[in-house]
Write a protein that holds these residues in place. Structure first.
Motif, PDB file in Angstrom:
ATOM      1  N   ILE A   1      -6.541  57.099 -10.056  1.00 47.20           N
ATOM      2  CA  ILE A   1      -7.187  58.399 -10.099  1.00 47.20           C
ATOM      3  C   ILE A   1      -6.265  59.339  -9.334  1.00 47.20           C
ATOM      4  CG2 ILE A   1      -9.192  59.787  -9.442  1.00 47.20           C
ATOM      5  CD1 ILE A   1      -9.891  57.640 -11.512  1.00 47.20           C
TER       6      ILE A   1
ATOM      7  N   LEU B   1      -5.440  55.530  -5.671  1.00 47.46           N
ATOM      8  CA  LEU B   1      -5.645  56.966  -5.514  1.00 47.46           C
ATOM      9  C   LEU B   1      -4.309  57.612  -5.162  1.00 47.46           C
ATOM     10  CD1 LEU B   1      -8.953  56.963  -3.417  1.00 47.46           C
ATOM     11  CD2 LEU B   1      -8.694  57.108  -5.911  1.00 47.46           C
TER      12      LEU B   1
ATOM     13  N   VAL C   1     -11.891  58.347   2.162  1.00 50.19           N
ATOM     14  CA  VAL C   1     -10.507  58.140   1.723  1.00 50.19           C
ATOM     15  C   VAL C   1      -9.570  58.557   2.851  1.00 50.19           C
ATOM     16  CG1 VAL C   1      -8.745  58.788   0.035  1.00 50.19           C
ATOM     17  CG2 VAL C   1     -11.134  58.526  -0.688  1.00 50.19           C
TER      18      VAL C   1
ATOM     19  N   LEU D   1     -10.574  64.229  -1.810  1.00 53.84           N
ATOM     20  CA  LEU D   1     -11.031  63.042  -2.542  1.00 53.84           C
ATOM     21  C   LEU D   1     -12.192  62.366  -1.826  1.00 53.84           C
ATOM     22  CD1 LEU D   1      -7.744  61.512  -3.970  1.00 53.84           C
ATOM     23  CD2 LEU D   1      -9.604  62.606  -5.221  1.00 53.84           C
TER      24      LEU D   1
ATOM     25  N   TYR E   1     -11.111  50.727  -4.315  1.00 58.07           N
ATOM     26  CA  TYR E   1      -9.925  51.578  -4.387  1.00 58.07           C
ATOM     27  C   TYR E   1      -8.946  51.232  -3.282  1.00 58.07           C
ATOM     28  CZ  TYR E   1     -11.761  54.297  -0.465  1.00 58.07           C
ATOM     29  OH  TYR E   1     -12.214  54.672   0.762  1.00 58.07           O
TER      30      TYR E   1
ATOM     31  N   ASN F   1      -1.851  61.450  -4.987  1.00 60.37           N
ATOM     32  CA  ASN F   1      -1.896  62.904  -4.902  1.00 60.37           C
ATOM     33  C   ASN F   1      -0.876  63.545  -5.839  1.00 60.37           C
ATOM     34  OD1 ASN F   1      -0.717  61.746  -2.166  1.00 60.37           O
ATOM     35  ND2 ASN F   1       0.605  63.431  -2.777  1.00 60.37           N
TER      36      ASN F   1
ATOM     37  N   LEU G   1      -8.963  66.180 -11.787  1.00 62.18           N
ATOM     38  CA  LEU G   1      -8.740  64.753 -11.613  1.00 62.18           C
ATOM     39  C   LEU G   1      -8.187  64.211 -12.925  1.00 62.18           C
ATOM     40  CD1 LEU G   1     -11.876  63.488  -9.666  1.00 62.18           C
ATOM     41  CD2 LEU G   1      -9.679  64.255  -8.764  1.00 62.18           C
TER      42      LEU G   1
ATOM     43  N   SER H   1      -5.963  53.540  -1.243  1.00 60.82           N
ATOM     44  CA  SER H   1      -5.400  54.874  -1.081  1.00 60.82           C
ATOM     45  C   SER H   1      -3.883  54.799  -0.966  1.00 60.82           C
ATOM     46  CB  SER H   1      -5.972  55.552   0.173  1.00 60.82           C
ATOM     47  OG  SER H   1      -5.330  56.792   0.389  1.00 60.82           O
TER      48      SER H   1
ATOM     49  N   VAL I   1     -14.412  54.026  -9.159  1.00 67.01           N
ATOM     50  CA  VAL I   1     -14.156  53.633  -7.770  1.00 67.01           C
ATOM     51  C   VAL I   1     -15.282  52.748  -7.249  1.00 67.01           C
ATOM     52  CG1 VAL I   1     -13.998  54.570  -5.414  1.00 67.01           C
ATOM     53  CG2 VAL I   1     -12.632  55.573  -7.255  1.00 67.01           C
TER      54      VAL I   1
END
Length: 108
Positions: free
Chosen positions: A75, A7, A59, A51, A38, A9, A101, A40, A33
């Protein structure tokens, strides 16, 4: 090879390679997911909060130096506009700007 979904940003190439980036629906992101788990690599709390809501997961913000592996999917939460230089947006500001996304796969 069953790697966890990373994940991010932002659509950032974490290492040299060839990447594919496309839009992904929230439902498809949630399914990936759920299926793969996942990890982070989210560096901002507001992004982690959004998220958490859209993926129905807890998350956490986790500022790490992450390197996406070949075949690994990420993602990405991508803002619809670039914020001003030096800005750290809160959740409400991010939601006001809007986001999509993206699915980002390292091909080689």
């Amino acid at each position: 090879m069953n790697l966890p979904i990373a994940l991010f940003n932002g659509t950032v190439a974490t290492t040299n390679g060839l990447y594919s980036i496309q839009d992904i629906s929230i439902e498809d992101a949630k399914n990936l997911v759920e299926k793969h788990g996942y990890i982070s690599a989210i560096g901002h709390k507001a992004t982690a909060d959004i998220l958490s809501e859209v993926l129905d997961k807890n998350v956490k913000m986790h500022r790490v130096q992450f390197q996406q592996k070949v075949g690994q999917i990420a993602i990405v939460l991508k803002l619809n506009e670039r914020p001003p230089e030096g800005s750290i947006l809160d959740k409400a500001e991010m939601e006001e700007i809007g986001y999509k996304l993206k699915i980002m796969k390292r091909i080689e």
